[in-house]
Scaffold this motif. Structure first.
Motif, PDB file in Angstrom:
ATOM      1  N   ALA A 113       0.907  -1.151  -0.217  1.00 32.64           N
ATOM      2  CA  ALA A 113      -0.125   0.093   0.096  1.00 32.64           C
ATOM      3  C   ALA A 113       0.750   1.276  -0.011  1.00 32.64           C
ATOM      4  CB  ALA A 113      -0.878   0.059   1.160  1.00 32.64           C
ATOM      5  N   GLN A 114       2.119   1.155   0.878  1.00 32.51           N
ATOM      6  CA  GLN A 114       2.752   2.381   0.806  1.00 32.51           C
ATOM      7  C   GLN A 114       3.665   2.671  -0.518  1.00 32.51           C
ATOM      8  OE1 GLN A 114       5.804   1.922   3.894  1.00 32.51           O
ATOM      9  NE2 GLN A 114       5.570   4.180   4.176  1.00 32.51           N
ATOM     10  N   ALA A 117       1.071   3.246  -3.831  1.00 34.81           N
ATOM     11  CA  ALA A 117       0.345   4.724  -3.803  1.00 34.81           C
ATOM     12  C   ALA A 117       1.252   5.913  -4.174  1.00 34.81           C
ATOM     13  CB  ALA A 117      -0.227   4.923  -2.618  1.00 34.81           C
ATOM     14  N   ALA A 118       0.795   6.874  -4.900  1.00 34.31           N
ATOM     15  CA  ALA A 118       1.624   8.053  -4.931  1.00 34.31           C
ATOM     16  C   ALA A 118       1.774   8.743  -3.674  1.00 34.31           C
ATOM     17  CB  ALA A 118       1.000   8.721  -6.169  1.00 34.31           C
ATOM     18  N   ALA A 121      -1.088  10.707  -2.549  1.00 36.36           N
ATOM     19  CA  ALA A 121      -2.224   9.823  -2.071  1.00 36.36           C
ATOM     20  C   ALA A 121      -2.563  10.162  -0.796  1.00 36.36           C
ATOM     21  CB  ALA A 121      -2.131   8.441  -2.462  1.00 36.36           C
ATOM     22  N   PHE A 122      -1.388  10.137   0.413  1.00 36.58           N
ATOM     23  CA  PHE A 122      -1.621  10.295   1.693  1.00 36.58           C
ATOM     24  C   PHE A 122      -1.751  11.548   2.082  1.00 36.58           C
ATOM     25  CE2 PHE A 122       0.854   6.407   0.851  1.00 36.58           C
ATOM     26  CZ  PHE A 122       0.067   5.592   1.136  1.00 36.58           C
ATOM     27  N   PHE A 126      -7.147  12.177   2.920  1.00 35.14           N
ATOM     28  CA  PHE A 126      -6.965  10.790   3.240  1.00 35.14           C
ATOM     29  C   PHE A 126      -6.820  10.485   4.796  1.00 35.14           C
ATOM     30  CE2 PHE A 126      -4.470   6.938   3.223  1.00 35.14           C
ATOM     31  CZ  PHE A 126      -5.205   6.047   2.739  1.00 35.14           C
TER      32      PHE A 126
END
Length: 236
Positions: A113-114, A117-118, A121-122, A126
């Motif tokens: 997931a880390q 994801a760009a 994204a975080f 989010f």
């Protein structure tokens, strides 16, 4: 009454050493200034997960799982140790290995997931959504069911004793994962490699398992909602 003397046996000291070692490496990874010794290890430890690549990110999540989740499982491990000692059985290391295998799987999912994801994204939006999700899960029936099993290790082991230590370790890890995954997942939105977040989350998850009732889980849910509200307010 729990035999505290057994918790100083060599296998227990090895487990304590693993926990302390995980925290020590995480401290090196997150420390703003590194000590002069072990320059190569320190340079690897202080790399960001993205710079370290998939292997480094996975190592980070494995260390976080070991540092944060092993302490919360100590009462369950102690309960198994007492039962096994009373019946002149072993298997404690196998139980811990089964437990750890579940969290290795979580570390793999979190790493994917880390890394996939760009970075954008975080975002705060989010993060707010993750906090709301964590709050909702804190008061869900599934969370309550998993937490109740974590709080009664003797009942848990008696119900699954015939499964053997490996499968019991897997079951215990799955129950613990069901109890704690949402709080662990918050590391994706700002807690990764934050020693403050890790220490706070470890204390909260331990209090949940040692306590009774819904006070601690609901208090955590309220805190998550408050954090989400703060982030949403900053977006407006």
């Amino acid at each position: 009454m729990r035999d505290l003397g057994r918790m100083t046996a060599p296998h227990w000291l090895a487990l304590y050493g693993a926990i302390l070692g995980a925290w020590a490496v995480l401290w090196l990874w997150a420390a703003p200034a590194a000590p002069d010794f072990g320059a190569l290890l320190v340079s690897l430890c202080r790399a960001t997960p993205e710079a370290a690549g998939w292997g480094g990110a996975f190592a980070m999540w494995v260390l976080m799982a070991a540092a944060m989740m092993l302490p919360t499982a100590l009462p369950a491990f102690a309960t198994y140790d007492e039962i096994a000692h009373a019946h002149r059985l072993g298997g404690g290391a196998t139980l811990v290995a089964g437990y750890g295998a579940v969290w290795l799987g979580f570390a793999g999912v979190a790493t994917a997931a880390q890394m996939l994801a760009a970075p954008e994204a975080f975002s705060p939006a989010f993060a707010a959504a993750m906090l709301v999700l964590a709050a909702a899960y804190q008061v869900s029936p599934l969370k309550e069911a998993c937490l109740s099993r974590c709080r009664m290790p003797l009942t848990f082991f008696m119900a699954h004793w015939n499964d053997g230590p490996w499968r019991m370790g897997l079951r215990l890890g799955a129950v613990c994962l069901g109890c704690c995954w949402a709080l662990m997942a918050l590391a994706l939105v700002g807690g990764a490699m934050s020693l403050g977040f890790m220490a706070l989350a470890t204390v909260l998850m331990t209090l949940e398992k040692l306590g009774r009732g819904t006070l601690v889980p609901r208090a955590i849910a309220i805190a998550c909602l408050a954090g989400a509200g703060f982030l949403i307010g900053g977006l407006s």
